[in-house]
Design a protein around this motif. Structure first.
Motif, PDB file in Angstrom:
ATOM      1  N   GLY A   1     -21.145  -7.696   0.559  1.00  0.00           N
ATOM      2  CA  GLY A   1     -20.862  -6.315   0.936  1.00  0.00           C
ATOM      3  C   GLY A   1     -20.917  -5.363  -0.255  1.00  0.00           C
ATOM      4  N   SER A   2     -20.425  -4.147  -0.055  1.00  0.00           N
ATOM      5  CA  SER A   2     -20.452  -3.104  -1.077  1.00  0.00           C
ATOM      6  C   SER A   2     -19.083  -2.963  -1.728  1.00  0.00           C
ATOM      7  N   TYR A   3     -19.110  -2.726  -3.038  1.00  0.00           N
ATOM      8  CA  TYR A   3     -17.877  -2.570  -3.815  1.00  0.00           C
ATOM      9  C   TYR A   3     -18.017  -1.333  -4.701  1.00  0.00           C
ATOM     10  N   GLN A   4     -16.863  -0.799  -5.083  1.00  0.00           N
ATOM     11  CA  GLN A   4     -16.871   0.405  -5.906  1.00  0.00           C
ATOM     12  C   GLN A   4     -15.739   0.345  -6.919  1.00  0.00           C
ATOM     13  N   CYS A   5     -16.078   0.739  -8.141  1.00  0.00           N
ATOM     14  CA  CYS A   5     -15.050   0.817  -9.176  1.00  0.00           C
ATOM     15  C   CYS A   5     -14.755   2.290  -9.481  1.00  0.00           C
ATOM     16  N   PHE A   6     -13.485   2.533  -9.871  1.00  0.00           N
ATOM     17  CA  PHE A   6     -13.043   3.896 -10.204  1.00  0.00           C
ATOM     18  C   PHE A   6     -12.288   3.861 -11.531  1.00  0.00           C
ATOM     19  N   ILE A   7     -12.565   4.861 -12.360  1.00  0.00           N
ATOM     20  CA  ILE A   7     -11.843   4.999 -13.623  1.00  0.00           C
ATOM     21  C   ILE A   7     -11.308   6.430 -13.712  1.00  0.00           C
ATOM     22  N   HIS A   8      -9.979   6.508 -13.915  1.00  0.00           N
ATOM     23  CA  HIS A   8      -9.314   7.813 -14.052  1.00  0.00           C
ATOM     24  C   HIS A   8      -8.665   7.914 -15.428  1.00  0.00           C
ATOM     25  N   HIS A   9      -8.741   9.154 -15.962  1.00  0.00           N
ATOM     26  CA  HIS A   9      -8.103   9.418 -17.250  1.00  0.00           C
ATOM     27  C   HIS A   9      -6.758  10.092 -17.007  1.00  0.00           C
ATOM     28  N   ARG A  10      -5.727   9.521 -17.649  1.00  0.00           N
ATOM     29  CA  ARG A  10      -4.373  10.071 -17.498  1.00  0.00           C
ATOM     30  C   ARG A  10      -4.186  11.194 -18.522  1.00  0.00           C
ATOM     31  N   ARG A  11      -4.030  12.388 -18.024  1.00  0.00           N
ATOM     32  CA  ARG A  11      -3.837  13.549 -18.880  1.00  0.00           C
ATOM     33  C   ARG A  11      -2.504  14.225 -18.542  1.00  0.00           C
ATOM     34  N   SER A  12      -2.219  15.250 -19.321  1.00  0.00           N
ATOM     35  CA  SER A  12      -0.943  15.946 -19.112  1.00  0.00           C
ATOM     36  C   SER A  12      -0.881  16.627 -17.747  1.00  0.00           C
ATOM     37  N   GLN A  13      -2.055  17.054 -17.297  1.00  0.00           N
ATOM     38  CA  GLN A  13      -2.072  17.697 -15.989  1.00  0.00           C
ATOM     39  C   GLN A  13      -2.217  16.715 -14.836  1.00  0.00           C
ATOM     40  N   GLY A  14      -2.278  15.413 -15.173  1.00  0.00           N
ATOM     41  CA  GLY A  14      -2.391  14.381 -14.148  1.00  0.00           C
ATOM     42  C   GLY A  14      -3.610  13.494 -14.354  1.00  0.00           C
ATOM     43  N   LEU A  15      -3.968  12.701 -13.319  1.00  0.00           N
ATOM     44  CA  LEU A  15      -5.120  11.803 -13.389  1.00  0.00           C
ATOM     45  C   LEU A  15      -6.397  12.535 -12.996  1.00  0.00           C
ATOM     46  N   VAL A  16      -7.427  12.316 -13.818  1.00  0.00           N
ATOM     47  CA  VAL A  16      -8.733  12.938 -13.580  1.00  0.00           C
ATOM     48  C   VAL A  16      -9.775  11.841 -13.465  1.00  0.00           C
TER      49      VAL A  16
ATOM     50  N   GLU B   1      -6.441  -3.946 -10.032  1.00  0.00           N
ATOM     51  CA  GLU B   1      -5.953  -2.677 -10.573  1.00  0.00           C
ATOM     52  C   GLU B   1      -5.395  -2.894 -11.978  1.00  0.00           C
ATOM     53  N   LEU B   2      -5.810  -1.990 -12.886  1.00  0.00           N
ATOM     54  CA  LEU B   2      -5.301  -1.980 -14.257  1.00  0.00           C
ATOM     55  C   LEU B   2      -4.720  -0.584 -14.521  1.00  0.00           C
TER      56      LEU B   2
ATOM     57  N   TRP C   1     -10.851  -1.567  -8.451  1.00  0.00           N
ATOM     58  CA  TRP C   1     -12.015  -1.818  -7.585  1.00  0.00           C
ATOM     59  C   TRP C   1     -11.533  -1.936  -6.143  1.00  0.00           C
ATOM     60  N   GLN C   2     -12.348  -1.462  -5.226  1.00  0.00           N
ATOM     61  CA  GLN C   2     -12.061  -1.655  -3.813  1.00  0.00           C
ATOM     62  C   GLN C   2     -13.352  -2.036  -3.074  1.00  0.00           C
ATOM     63  N   ASP C   3     -13.182  -2.723  -1.939  1.00  0.00           N
ATOM     64  CA  ASP C   3     -14.355  -3.135  -1.170  1.00  0.00           C
ATOM     65  C   ASP C   3     -14.710  -2.075  -0.140  1.00  0.00           C
ATOM     66  N   GLN C   4     -15.680  -2.385   0.716  1.00  0.00           N
ATOM     67  CA  GLN C   4     -16.172  -1.413   1.693  1.00  0.00           C
ATOM     68  C   GLN C   4     -15.130  -1.081   2.760  1.00  0.00           C
ATOM     69  N   ASN C   5     -14.094  -1.917   2.838  1.00  0.00           N
ATOM     70  CA  ASN C   5     -13.001  -1.655   3.780  1.00  0.00           C
ATOM     71  C   ASN C   5     -11.805  -1.002   3.101  1.00  0.00           C
ATOM     72  N   LYS C   6     -11.992  -0.527   1.888  1.00  0.00           N
ATOM     73  CA  LYS C   6     -10.939   0.159   1.107  1.00  0.00           C
ATOM     74  C   LYS C   6      -9.804  -0.777   0.711  1.00  0.00           C
ATOM     75  N   LEU C   7     -10.085  -2.063   0.636  1.00  0.00           N
ATOM     76  CA  LEU C   7      -9.088  -3.041   0.191  1.00  0.00           C
ATOM     77  C   LEU C   7      -9.222  -3.208  -1.312  1.00  0.00           C
TER      78      LEU C   7
ATOM     79  N   LEU D   1     -15.859  -6.571 -13.353  1.00  0.00           N
ATOM     80  CA  LEU D   1     -14.880  -7.380 -12.633  1.00  0.00           C
ATOM     81  C   LEU D   1     -15.584  -8.620 -12.087  1.00  0.00           C
ATOM     82  N   ARG D   2     -15.019  -9.781 -12.388  1.00  0.00           N
ATOM     83  CA  ARG D   2     -15.587 -11.040 -11.894  1.00  0.00           C
ATOM     84  C   ARG D   2     -14.773 -11.516 -10.696  1.00  0.00           C
TER      85      ARG D   2
END
Length: 339
Positions: free
Chosen positions: A114-129, A75-76, A65-71, A103-104
């Motif tokens: 403010g605004s927050y954003q979560c990201f989920i990437h899948h780890r594959r053989s060709q990299g993170l998607v 991270e998992l 997760w990151q906040d509106q300032n990209k902080l 996330l609590r």
């Protein structure tokens, strides 16, 4: 072995940095944003709502997760938390609920709004998607204290004007209005005033107050409320402040001796009036002896002017009456003396 671990750690860090750089170009408005409310010093929730239709395990994913300032808040990486990539102001303040993908954020402050954003990437053989991302808006609130009424100066016997202040503390955001509501048996009135406010530089919480002066009817009971309007439909009321109607001031009792003095004065005045009236009447009615002396003086003067006296029997004149009265008086006196 130690060199391999260092290499792997550096590689993971570079991967995360690459992810951050890649997602930083994705606008926050790219996905639907959910609004979440949290109270000051309590816990807020930043949902991600990942459907996970492929039933992927955490070992196959990179989540952060990151906040509106990209902080970075959290991270998992392949099932392992990575605090090294977390911004210092969020360290120790987050916890991840794997069941709800939420996330609590603990010990929420006003600055966390403010605004927050979560990201989920899948780890594959060709990299993170990137397979999922979600935005949420965190709104931090602080409950104002119940408004309190303080009397500045109570009404006096000569004036029915009341002066009071109403105050409320430690709230956020800034309230819309503060006013006083007055209720009597037959009427209601509202008194507005300019709201004074101050904001703490650290907590950003507001303290507000108003000062009001208004007349109150002394002949009826009065109930006063202070109202703090936070939103168009949300109002906090103070405890009622009651003022009882003034009782009529009774006349002081008249002492008993006042009645006796008044009665004595009336008696003296009446008796004095009667005495003076009788005295005047007595002066207007002289007795027989005085009348006789006057008649005799007149007769003597008449004899001196006349040269002769005519002897004749008077017809029951005043002189004869006087002689009879005088003779009778002398006789009575003699008889009394002889006795």
């Amino acid at each position: 072995m130690g060199t391999c671990d260092s290499t792997m750690g550096l590689r993971n860090t570079l991967i995360v940095m690459a992810l951050l750089l890649s997602v930083s170009t994705v606008p926050f408005s790219g996905a639907a944003s959910l609004k979440s409310h949290a109270f000051f010093n309590e816990t807020g929730e930043l949902p991600c709502y990942f459907p996970n239709t492929q039933n992927l395990s955490l070992d196959e994913l990179v989540i952060f997760w990151q906040d509106q300032n990209k902080l970075v808040l959290y991270e998992l990486f392949k099932g392992q938390e990575k605090p090294n990539n977390v911004h210092p102001k969020y360290i120790g303040r987050t916890s991840f609920d794997q069941d709800s993908w939420t996330l609590r954020l603990h010990n929420v402050q006003i600055k966390d709004t403010g605004s927050y954003q979560c990201f989920i990437h899948h780890r594959r053989s060709q990299g993170l998607v990137s397979i999922h991302q979600m935005s949420s808006d965190l709104i931090v609130l602080a409950n104002f204290s119940q408004p309190e009424i303080s009397l500045i100066a109570n009404q006096t016997e000569k004036s029915n004007i009341i002066n009071l202040t109403c105050s409320s503390t430690q709230g956020y955001p800034e309230p819309q209005r503060m006013y006083v509501h007055l209720n009597t048996t037959n009427s209601t009135s509202t008194y507005d005033a300019v709201m004074k406010k101050s904001q703490n530089n650290i907590t950003e919480l507001y303290n507000v107050s108003i000062s009001v002066s208004f007349p109150i009817p002394p002949e009826t009971n009065v109930t006063i409320f202070c109202a703090l309007q936070l939103e168009p439909t949300k109002i906090i009321l103070s405890q009622p402040y009651n003022i009882d109607a003034k009782s009529p001031v009774p006349s002081p009792p008249v002492p008993d001796h006042i009645f006796w003095i008044a009665a004595l004065l009336v008696t003296v005045v009446v008796c004095g009036t009667v005495f003076l009236t009788l005295k005047k009447r007595k002066k207007k009615q002289p007795g027989p002896s005085n009348e006789c002396e006057i008649i005799k003086v007149e007769e003597k003067e008449s004899e001196q002017t006349e040269k002769r006296v005519e002897l004749q029997e008077p017809e029951r004149s005043d002189e004869v009456q006087c002689d009879v009265n005088i003779s009778k008086t002398a006789s009575d006196n003699k008889s009394a003396t002889d006795f």
